[in-house]
Motif scaffolding. Structure first.
Motif, PDB file in Angstrom:
ATOM      1  N   GLY A  49      46.098  61.242  -4.977  1.00 27.76           N
ATOM      2  CA  GLY A  49      46.959  61.721  -6.044  1.00 27.76           C
ATOM      3  C   GLY A  49      48.391  62.035  -5.645  1.00 27.76           C
ATOM      4  O   GLY A  49      48.661  62.500  -4.535  1.00 27.76           O
ATOM      5  N   LEU A  50      49.297  61.756  -6.574  1.00 27.75           N
ATOM      6  CA  LEU A  50      50.725  62.070  -6.455  1.00 27.75           C
ATOM      7  C   LEU A  50      51.203  62.703  -7.756  1.00 27.75           C
ATOM      8  O   LEU A  50      50.718  62.349  -8.843  1.00 27.75           O
ATOM      9  CB  LEU A  50      51.555  60.807  -6.216  1.00 27.75           C
ATOM     10  N   ALA A  51      52.166  63.606  -7.649  1.00 24.04           N
ATOM     11  CA  ALA A  51      52.782  64.186  -8.838  1.00 24.04           C
ATOM     12  C   ALA A  51      54.147  64.738  -8.469  1.00 24.04           C
ATOM     13  O   ALA A  51      54.411  65.055  -7.306  1.00 24.04           O
ATOM     14  CB  ALA A  51      51.914  65.295  -9.425  1.00 24.04           C
ATOM     15  N   VAL A  52      55.003  64.859  -9.470  1.00 25.13           N
ATOM     16  CA  VAL A  52      56.343  65.411  -9.273  1.00 25.13           C
ATOM     17  C   VAL A  52      56.446  66.735 -10.009  1.00 25.13           C
ATOM     18  O   VAL A  52      56.004  66.874 -11.159  1.00 25.13           O
ATOM     19  CB  VAL A  52      57.426  64.441  -9.773  1.00 25.13           C
TER      20      VAL A  52
ATOM     21  N   GLY B 282      48.801  62.680 -16.589  1.00 25.23           N
ATOM     22  CA  GLY B 282      50.120  63.190 -16.908  1.00 25.23           C
ATOM     23  C   GLY B 282      50.048  64.388 -17.830  1.00 25.23           C
ATOM     24  O   GLY B 282      49.049  64.585 -18.530  1.00 25.23           O
ATOM     25  N   VAL B 283      51.097  65.195 -17.821  1.00 27.65           N
ATOM     26  CA  VAL B 283      51.230  66.336 -18.728  1.00 27.65           C
ATOM     27  C   VAL B 283      52.487  66.137 -19.558  1.00 27.65           C
ATOM     28  O   VAL B 283      53.568  65.897 -19.016  1.00 27.65           O
ATOM     29  CB  VAL B 283      51.306  67.666 -17.958  1.00 27.65           C
ATOM     30  N   GLN B 284      52.346  66.236 -20.871  1.00 30.88           N
ATOM     31  CA  GLN B 284      53.465  66.131 -21.797  1.00 30.88           C
ATOM     32  C   GLN B 284      53.708  67.471 -22.463  1.00 30.88           C
ATOM     33  O   GLN B 284      52.814  68.021 -23.119  1.00 30.88           O
ATOM     34  CB  GLN B 284      53.172  65.081 -22.879  1.00 30.88           C
TER      35      GLN B 284
ATOM     36  N   LEU C 257      39.349  65.671  -5.177  1.00 26.86           N
ATOM     37  CA  LEU C 257      40.304  65.509  -6.264  1.00 26.86           C
ATOM     38  C   LEU C 257      40.631  64.020  -6.393  1.00 26.86           C
ATOM     39  O   LEU C 257      40.587  63.273  -5.414  1.00 26.86           O
ATOM     40  CB  LEU C 257      41.573  66.304  -6.005  1.00 26.86           C
ATOM     41  N   GLN C 258      40.970  63.584  -7.604  1.00 27.16           N
ATOM     42  CA  GLN C 258      41.390  62.203  -7.830  1.00 27.16           C
ATOM     43  C   GLN C 258      42.877  62.130  -8.151  1.00 27.16           C
ATOM     44  O   GLN C 258      43.580  61.247  -7.666  1.00 27.16           O
ATOM     45  CB  GLN C 258      40.580  61.583  -8.973  1.00 27.16           C
ATOM     46  N   SER C 259      43.351  63.036  -8.987  1.00 29.82           N
ATOM     47  CA  SER C 259      44.765  63.062  -9.353  1.00 29.82           C
ATOM     48  C   SER C 259      45.099  64.457  -9.861  1.00 29.82           C
ATOM     49  O   SER C 259      44.209  65.278 -10.121  1.00 29.82           O
ATOM     50  CB  SER C 259      45.083  62.012 -10.419  1.00 29.82           C
ATOM     51  N   PHE C 260      46.399  64.712 -10.037  1.00 23.15           N
ATOM     52  CA  PHE C 260      46.827  66.026 -10.501  1.00 23.15           C
ATOM     53  C   PHE C 260      48.184  65.906 -11.181  1.00 23.15           C
ATOM     54  O   PHE C 260      48.895  64.910 -11.017  1.00 23.15           O
ATOM     55  CB  PHE C 260      46.874  67.036  -9.349  1.00 23.15           C
ATOM     56  N   ALA C 261      48.543  66.919 -11.942  1.00 28.25           N
ATOM     57  CA  ALA C 261      49.839  66.951 -12.630  1.00 28.25           C
ATOM     58  C   ALA C 261      50.201  68.401 -12.927  1.00 28.25           C
ATOM     59  O   ALA C 261      49.330  69.277 -12.993  1.00 28.25           O
ATOM     60  CB  ALA C 261      49.798  66.139 -13.922  1.00 28.25           C
ATOM     61  N   PHE C 262      51.503  68.640 -13.118  1.00 33.22           N
ATOM     62  CA  PHE C 262      52.017  69.991 -13.317  1.00 33.22           C
ATOM     63  C   PHE C 262      52.479  70.212 -14.746  1.00 33.22           C
ATOM     64  O   PHE C 262      53.090  69.333 -15.357  1.00 33.22           O
ATOM     65  CB  PHE C 262      53.204  70.241 -12.386  1.00 33.22           C
TER      66      PHE C 262
END
Length: 284
Positions: A251-254, A80-82, A26-31
């Motif tokens: 990867g980081l995400a909140v 990112g997810v909008q 994985l490289q990055s992720f988002a919710f």
């Protein structure tokens, strides 16, 4: 505005050893908290130089609900997810790959099985003269950030999301240098997330027998920068996932009141991913 996460609290395992469409890390992720979807980016097999990515959509148990291919987009360092007011879910990623990294950013809707290229998305280049543009979205503060390089040096710029969507780039909230990601400046940067008035960073390498052996529990560091001042507020080594084989931070995400970290594991060609989170916050 969102409180700051305390990076020193112990990490908790959330997903362990899950598979993605490609056998790469994985490289990055988002919710997408509205629809309970987890989006994960990875470089396609043999696609790193061209910037070819696979975007996975999973449920919160780590089960695949679809994927799409992004040809010539970049490395997937962040995303990112909008959740728009009309209910549309927009995915933000880097785009316009050069030497494997996106030179702009774009947004698009997820369509399972679809293939996107630079020719069928609208590419934004909000910072003239910059390279390696990588977005992150904070729906709590309704802001978007872009990590970029100017004259080879990494920086962050933050805007109000509504202004950015309208292509009004002239009045950013902040612009500051990347700092403090790791005690060793030669260690690779592995992702970031914007949340309120803070940018969280992840850096580190996979285990190896010489420079980063498993017995030393890894060299992954988490850090936090204040958007308002550009100053490093906290930095700590994390032992999350220390028993994983290979264990490369990615990867980081909140999500809500949790800061999530990603780690790749397993063997080359058949990588897995695991997510851990830190839940406590500091009110400062």
């Amino acid at each position: 505005m969102a409180d700051r996460f305390d990076l020193a609290v112990p990490a908790v395992s959330w997903l362990a050893g899950r598979a993605l469409r490609e056998g790469t890390v994985l490289q990055s992720f988002a919710f997408d908290e509205t629809h309970k979807h987890l989006y994960v980016l990875q470089v396609r097999k043999n696609g790193e130089e061209a910037g070819n990515l696979c975007l996975n959509r999973l449920d919160y148990k780590g089960n695949s609900t679809g994927h799409m291919y992004l040809q010539g987009f970049g490395h997937g360092v962040s995303m990112g997810v909008q959740n728009a007011a009309d209910g549309t879910v927009w995915i933000w990623t880097e785009a316009a790959s050069k030497n494997g990294y996106g030179q702009g950013v774009t947004r698009f809707r997820f369509v399972a099985g679809a293939v996107r290229t630079a020719e069928d998305v609208k590419i934004r280049k909000p910072i003239p003269g910059s390279t390696n543009n990588q977005p992150s979205v904070c729906m709590t503060s309704k802001r978007i950030s872009v990590r970029y390089r100017m004259d080879g040096k990494p920086r962050y710029r933050v805007w109000n999301l509504e202004s950015f969507v309208d292509r009004d780039y002239d009045d950013p909230v902040a612009d500051f240098a990347q700092t403090g990601a790791h005690p060793d400046p030669e260690i690779p940067f592995q992702g970031y997330a914007l949340h309120g008035d803070h940018v969280y960073q992840l850096a580190g390498t996979a285990y190896d027998a010489v420079t980063n052996p498993p017995a030393k529990r890894g060299n992954a560091y988490l850090s936090c920068i204040d958007v308002r001042t550009g100053k490093l507020l906290q930095r700590t080594r994390t032992g999350a996932g220390q028993t994983l084989a290979y264990r490369e931070p990615e990867g980081l995400a909140v999500r809500g009141s949790r800061l999530y970290m990603g780690f790749a594991s397993g063997t080359a060609g058949s990588r897995r991913f695991s997510l851990y989170y830190k839940a406590a916050k500091d009110k400062s």
